[in-house]
Motif scaffolding. Sequence first.
Motif, PDB file in Angstrom:
ATOM      1  N   ARG A 114       0.837  -1.216   0.000  1.00  0.00           N
ATOM      2  CA  ARG A 114       0.000   0.000   0.000  1.00  0.00           C
ATOM      3  C   ARG A 114       0.860   1.250   0.000  1.00  0.00           C
ATOM      4  O   ARG A 114       0.519   2.252  -0.618  1.00  0.00           O
ATOM      5  CB  ARG A 114      -0.925   0.034   1.220  1.00  0.00           C
ATOM      6  N   ARG A 115       1.980   1.196   0.697  1.00  0.00           N
ATOM      7  CA  ARG A 115       2.866   2.356   0.776  1.00  0.00           C
ATOM      8  C   ARG A 115       3.701   2.511  -0.503  1.00  0.00           C
ATOM      9  O   ARG A 115       4.007   3.629  -0.914  1.00  0.00           O
ATOM     10  CB  ARG A 115       3.747   2.259   2.006  1.00  0.00           C
ATOM     11  N   LEU A 116       4.077   1.390  -1.122  1.00  0.00           N
ATOM     12  CA  LEU A 116       4.848   1.443  -2.367  1.00  0.00           C
ATOM     13  C   LEU A 116       3.998   1.846  -3.569  1.00  0.00           C
ATOM     14  O   LEU A 116       4.506   2.438  -4.514  1.00  0.00           O
ATOM     15  CB  LEU A 116       5.477   0.074  -2.665  1.00  0.00           C
ATOM     16  N   PHE A 117       2.720   1.499  -3.541  1.00  0.00           N
ATOM     17  CA  PHE A 117       1.830   1.703  -4.693  1.00  0.00           C
ATOM     18  C   PHE A 117       0.544   2.424  -4.282  1.00  0.00           C
ATOM     19  O   PHE A 117      -0.550   1.909  -4.504  1.00  0.00           O
ATOM     20  CB  PHE A 117       1.467   0.352  -5.318  1.00  0.00           C
ATOM     21  N   PRO A 118       0.638   3.632  -3.721  1.00  0.00           N
ATOM     22  CA  PRO A 118      -0.569   4.268  -3.195  1.00  0.00           C
ATOM     23  C   PRO A 118      -1.686   4.506  -4.206  1.00  0.00           C
ATOM     24  O   PRO A 118      -2.846   4.400  -3.835  1.00  0.00           O
ATOM     25  CB  PRO A 118      -0.061   5.591  -2.613  1.00  0.00           C
ATOM     26  N   PRO A 119      -1.408   4.753  -5.484  1.00  0.00           N
ATOM     27  CA  PRO A 119      -2.569   4.977  -6.358  1.00  0.00           C
ATOM     28  C   PRO A 119      -3.169   3.693  -6.931  1.00  0.00           C
ATOM     29  O   PRO A 119      -4.212   3.729  -7.557  1.00  0.00           O
ATOM     30  CB  PRO A 119      -1.989   5.834  -7.484  1.00  0.00           C
ATOM     31  N   ARG A 120      -2.530   2.555  -6.718  1.00  0.00           N
ATOM     32  CA  ARG A 120      -2.981   1.319  -7.365  1.00  0.00           C
ATOM     33  C   ARG A 120      -3.906   0.502  -6.467  1.00  0.00           C
ATOM     34  O   ARG A 120      -3.715   0.443  -5.258  1.00  0.00           O
ATOM     35  CB  ARG A 120      -1.789   0.442  -7.735  1.00  0.00           C
ATOM     36  N   ASP A 121      -4.870  -0.145  -7.100  1.00  0.00           N
ATOM     37  CA  ASP A 121      -5.680  -1.137  -6.397  1.00  0.00           C
ATOM     38  C   ASP A 121      -4.819  -2.373  -6.164  1.00  0.00           C
ATOM     39  O   ASP A 121      -4.007  -2.747  -7.013  1.00  0.00           O
ATOM     40  CB  ASP A 121      -6.883  -1.558  -7.242  1.00  0.00           C
ATOM     41  N   ILE A 122      -5.032  -3.010  -5.009  1.00  0.00           N
ATOM     42  CA  ILE A 122      -4.307  -4.239  -4.688  1.00  0.00           C
ATOM     43  C   ILE A 122      -5.331  -5.344  -4.460  1.00  0.00           C
ATOM     44  O   ILE A 122      -6.175  -5.244  -3.570  1.00  0.00           O
ATOM     45  CB  ILE A 122      -3.422  -4.054  -3.435  1.00  0.00           C
ATOM     46  N   LEU A 123      -5.250  -6.382  -5.271  1.00  0.00           N
ATOM     47  CA  LEU A 123      -6.080  -7.574  -5.098  1.00  0.00           C
ATOM     48  C   LEU A 123      -5.373  -8.490  -4.128  1.00  0.00           C
ATOM     49  O   LEU A 123      -4.167  -8.720  -4.263  1.00  0.00           O
ATOM     50  CB  LEU A 123      -6.255  -8.303  -6.437  1.00  0.00           C
ATOM     51  N   VAL A 124      -6.091  -9.033  -3.156  1.00  0.00           N
ATOM     52  CA  VAL A 124      -5.472  -9.870  -2.123  1.00  0.00           C
ATOM     53  C   VAL A 124      -6.206 -11.202  -2.033  1.00  0.00           C
ATOM     54  O   VAL A 124      -7.434 -11.232  -1.923  1.00  0.00           O
ATOM     55  CB  VAL A 124      -5.481  -9.161  -0.757  1.00  0.00           C
ATOM     56  N   PHE A 125      -5.432 -12.287  -2.047  1.00  0.00           N
ATOM     57  CA  PHE A 125      -5.971 -13.642  -1.982  1.00  0.00           C
ATOM     58  C   PHE A 125      -5.330 -14.383  -0.818  1.00  0.00           C
ATOM     59  O   PHE A 125      -4.117 -14.340  -0.646  1.00  0.00           O
ATOM     60  CB  PHE A 125      -5.663 -14.401  -3.278  1.00  0.00           C
ATOM     61  N   ASP A 126      -6.162 -15.050  -0.027  1.00  0.00           N
ATOM     62  CA  ASP A 126      -5.653 -15.927   1.029  1.00  0.00           C
ATOM     63  C   ASP A 126      -6.795 -16.814   1.509  1.00  0.00           C
ATOM     64  O   ASP A 126      -7.959 -16.581   1.178  1.00  0.00           O
ATOM     65  CB  ASP A 126      -5.069 -15.137   2.200  1.00  0.00           C
ATOM     66  N   MET A 127      -6.443 -17.799   2.318  1.00  0.00           N
ATOM     67  CA  MET A 127      -7.440 -18.716   2.862  1.00  0.00           C
ATOM     68  C   MET A 127      -8.355 -17.991   3.850  1.00  0.00           C
ATOM     69  O   MET A 127      -9.545 -18.245   3.908  1.00  0.00           O
ATOM     70  CB  MET A 127      -6.751 -19.906   3.534  1.00  0.00           C
ATOM     71  N   TRP A 128      -7.784 -17.080   4.618  1.00  0.00           N
ATOM     72  CA  TRP A 128      -8.526 -16.325   5.614  1.00  0.00           C
ATOM     73  C   TRP A 128      -7.821 -15.003   5.848  1.00  0.00           C
ATOM     74  O   TRP A 128      -6.688 -14.813   5.423  1.00  0.00           O
ATOM     75  CB  TRP A 128      -8.644 -17.096   6.925  1.00  0.00           C
ATOM     76  N   ALA A 129      -8.481 -14.096   6.544  1.00  0.00           N
ATOM     77  CA  ALA A 129      -7.893 -12.791   6.872  1.00  0.00           C
ATOM     78  C   ALA A 129      -7.836 -12.665   8.389  1.00  0.00           C
ATOM     79  O   ALA A 129      -8.811 -12.286   9.022  1.00  0.00           O
ATOM     80  CB  ALA A 129      -8.717 -11.663   6.264  1.00  0.00           C
ATOM     81  N   ARG A 130      -6.715 -12.992   8.938  1.00  0.00           N
ATOM     82  CA  ARG A 130      -6.493 -12.874  10.386  1.00  0.00           C
ATOM     83  C   ARG A 130      -5.579 -11.684  10.648  1.00  0.00           C
ATOM     84  O   ARG A 130      -4.445 -11.840  11.098  1.00  0.00           O
ATOM     85  CB  ARG A 130      -5.856 -14.144  10.929  1.00  0.00           C
ATOM     86  N   VAL A 131      -6.075 -10.513  10.293  1.00  0.00           N
ATOM     87  CA  VAL A 131      -5.289  -9.295  10.437  1.00  0.00           C
ATOM     88  C   VAL A 131      -6.106  -8.252  11.177  1.00  0.00           C
ATOM     89  O   VAL A 131      -7.335  -8.275  11.145  1.00  0.00           O
ATOM     90  CB  VAL A 131      -4.853  -8.748   9.051  1.00  0.00           C
ATOM     91  N   PRO A 132      -5.442  -7.308  11.842  1.00  0.00           N
ATOM     92  CA  PRO A 132      -6.176  -6.224  12.499  1.00  0.00           C
ATOM     93  C   PRO A 132      -6.924  -5.396  11.451  1.00  0.00           C
ATOM     94  O   PRO A 132      -6.495  -5.309  10.297  1.00  0.00           O
ATOM     95  CB  PRO A 132      -5.083  -5.392  13.170  1.00  0.00           C
ATOM     96  N   PRO A 133      -8.028  -4.769  11.828  1.00  0.00           N
ATOM     97  CA  PRO A 133      -8.829  -3.992  10.869  1.00  0.00           C
ATOM     98  C   PRO A 133      -8.038  -3.010   9.996  1.00  0.00           C
ATOM     99  O   PRO A 133      -8.304  -2.919   8.801  1.00  0.00           O
ATOM    100  CB  PRO A 133      -9.855  -3.280  11.752  1.00  0.00           C
TER     101      PRO A 133
END
Length: 167
Positions: free
Chosen positions: A51-70
């Motif tokens: 997110r910091r390297l590519f601030p204007p770009r959309d980032i698609l994210v794939f994983d089995m689950w999302a166990r991250v802080p909000p």
Amino acid sequence: MTVARSTLDRMIDRLTAQRVALGWAAGCVAGSPGLVMEIGLGKGRTYDHLRRLFPPRDILVFDMWARVPPPLRPEEDRLFLGDFRETLPAAAERFRGAVRLAHADVGSAREDEEDGIRHWIAGLIDPFLAPGALVLSDRPIGAGRGGWEPLGVPGTESWAYHGWRVG
């Protein structure tokens, strides 16, 4: 007498190589349009860095689950949860040819439990890639794959990181 590297030293080597590789990749794709793709959200550290390297770009994210802080959770319309063998093909038509950089951090310390992911994941990433896209991975997922030109990734002397230019 040779002393083995500690687990901490190995983690530092891995994260340093990853950070250097991602910074290099940001320079390689600068000025060219396209999405960024993160395969393997994990604890969200790399996603946050992207997110910091590519601030204007959309980032698609794939994983089995999302166990991250909000604060580290991707936007719902850019987060695809479940088995890669189901989520990647399901999203491929929507984002076909739209990805400029794909980062696949799919390895684990339990390679024997990975179901050979490094052998099949590239085929699922391929439809997303724009001509000339860059792929980075912690595993040699593109080794020997037609149309994937291997690249030397700087900063990977202490920990292997792999790169390819596609199509």
